[in-house]
Motif scaffolding. Structure first.
Motif, short mmCIF file in Angstrom:
data_model
loop_
_atom_site.label_atom_id
_atom_site.label_comp_id
_atom_site.label_asym_id
_atom_site.label_seq_id
_atom_site.Cartn_x
_atom_site.Cartn_y
_atom_site.Cartn_z
N ASP A 106 0.82 -1.21 0.00
CA ASP A 106 0.00 0.00 0.00
C ASP A 106 0.86 1.27 0.00
N HIS A 107 2.04 1.14 -0.54
CA HIS A 107 2.98 2.26 -0.59
C HIS A 107 3.20 2.57 -2.07
N LEU A 108 2.71 3.70 -2.51
CA LEU A 108 2.79 4.10 -3.90
C LEU A 108 4.14 4.76 -4.19
N ILE A 109 4.50 4.77 -5.46
CA ILE A 109 5.73 5.46 -5.84
C ILE A 109 5.41 6.44 -6.96
N PHE A 110 5.91 7.64 -6.83
CA PHE A 110 5.85 8.66 -7.87
C PHE A 110 7.27 8.77 -8.40
N ALA A 111 7.55 8.07 -9.48
CA ALA A 111 8.92 8.00 -10.01
C ALA A 111 9.08 9.00 -11.15
N GLY A 112 9.94 9.96 -10.95
CA GLY A 112 10.18 10.97 -11.96
C GLY A 112 10.06 12.35 -11.36
N THR A 113 10.12 13.36 -12.20
CA THR A 113 10.04 14.73 -11.72
C THR A 113 8.61 15.04 -11.29
N ALA A 114 8.47 15.57 -10.10
CA ALA A 114 7.15 15.88 -9.53
C ALA A 114 6.63 17.18 -10.12
N LEU A 115 6.00 17.06 -11.28
CA LEU A 115 5.47 18.23 -11.99
C LEU A 115 3.96 18.30 -11.87
N LYS A 116 3.43 19.50 -11.91
CA LYS A 116 1.99 19.70 -11.92
C LYS A 116 1.36 18.94 -13.08
N GLY A 117 1.97 19.01 -14.25
CA GLY A 117 1.45 18.34 -15.44
C GLY A 117 1.47 16.83 -15.36
N LEU A 118 2.21 16.28 -14.42
CA LEU A 118 2.23 14.83 -14.20
C LEU A 118 1.41 14.47 -12.97
N PRO B 128 -5.66 7.99 4.08
CA PRO B 128 -4.46 7.94 4.92
C PRO B 128 -3.86 6.54 5.09
N GLU B 129 -4.55 5.52 4.63
CA GLU B 129 -3.99 4.17 4.73
C GLU B 129 -2.89 3.94 3.69
N PHE B 130 -2.75 4.85 2.73
CA PHE B 130 -1.71 4.75 1.72
C PHE B 130 -0.55 5.68 2.05
N LYS B 131 0.63 5.27 1.61
CA LYS B 131 1.83 6.10 1.69
C LYS B 131 2.36 6.26 0.27
N MET B 132 3.18 7.27 0.06
CA MET B 132 3.77 7.47 -1.26
C MET B 132 5.18 8.03 -1.11
N THR B 133 6.07 7.52 -1.94
CA THR B 133 7.42 8.05 -2.05
C THR B 133 7.55 8.76 -3.39
N ILE B 134 8.04 9.98 -3.35
CA ILE B 134 8.43 10.67 -4.58
C ILE B 134 9.89 10.34 -4.79
N LYS B 135 10.18 9.63 -5.87
CA LYS B 135 11.55 9.27 -6.21
C LYS B 135 11.94 10.04 -7.46
N GLY B 136 12.49 11.22 -7.25
CA GLY B 136 12.86 12.06 -8.38
C GLY B 136 12.96 13.50 -7.95
N LYS B 137 13.15 14.36 -8.89
CA LYS B 137 13.32 15.79 -8.63
C LYS B 137 11.99 16.42 -8.25
N VAL B 138 12.05 17.29 -7.27
CA VAL B 138 10.89 18.10 -6.88
C VAL B 138 11.28 19.56 -7.14
#
Length: 168
Positions: free
Chosen positions: A47-59, A72-82
């Motif tokens: 239940d841990h999501l990944i946002f892989a790549g640049t954290a852009l509004k358009g994405l 709130p039961e989910f978690k997320m990692t941003i793996k990339g440039k913010v």
């Protein structure tokens, strides 16, 4: 012009976009990693999501963060440039996510093989595009507007027509 002896590139379209009519030897190499079936059994985070790549509004980074706020039961990692403008909004409007550990930001660079292993720890990955965002004028996303079946006008509005100020 004379310093470049050959070009390694993803496609003829990208070559033409970058180099125009300059003729140099071209070597086409796709930038997608080779599938490794052994990685399928390594999933660590259900239940841990990944946002892989640049954290852009358009994405759709903000839509993903809104999802986390509602579930709130989910978690997320941003793996990339913010980018800094996105980081400011995260700190201002989504600070509860980072404070609780529901959102993790990891911007450390990884080599390709290391990155593939890293993202293999997650069970699902999704790709989102905000079709209202004008970044689709960028060469990297030029095919996306065609695949989605939308036309673009000179103002980069998503849909052309009599009321080009409407952006859906």
């Amino acid at each position: 012009k004379n310093l470049i002896h050959g070009v390694i590139i993803q496609s003829e379209a990208r070559y033409t976009h970058l180099f125009g009519n300059i003729l140099k030897p071209k070597y086409f190499i796709q930038n997608a990693p080779t599938f490794d079936e052994r990685l399928l059994s390594k999933v660590k985070y259900k239940d841990h999501l990944i946002f892989a790549g640049t954290a852009l509004k358009g994405l759709c980074i903000f839509e993903c963060l809104d999802f986390l706020m509602k579930f709130p039961e989910f978690k997320m990692t941003i793996k990339g440039k913010v980018p800094e403008d996105v980081n400011i909004v995260i700190k201002k409007d989504y600070h509860s996510l980072t404070h609780s550990g529901q959102l993790i930001v990891n911007s450390e660079f990884m080599e390709n093989d290391e990155f593939i292993t890293y993202i293999s720890d997650y069970s699902i990955g999704l790709c989102f595009y905000d079709l209202k965002d004008v970044f689709f004028g960028n060469f990297n996303y030029s095919k996306t507007k065609q695949v989605c079946g939308h036309e673009w006008n000179n103002n980069k509005s998503l849909f052309t027509g009599s009321n080009s100020s409407n952006k859906y």
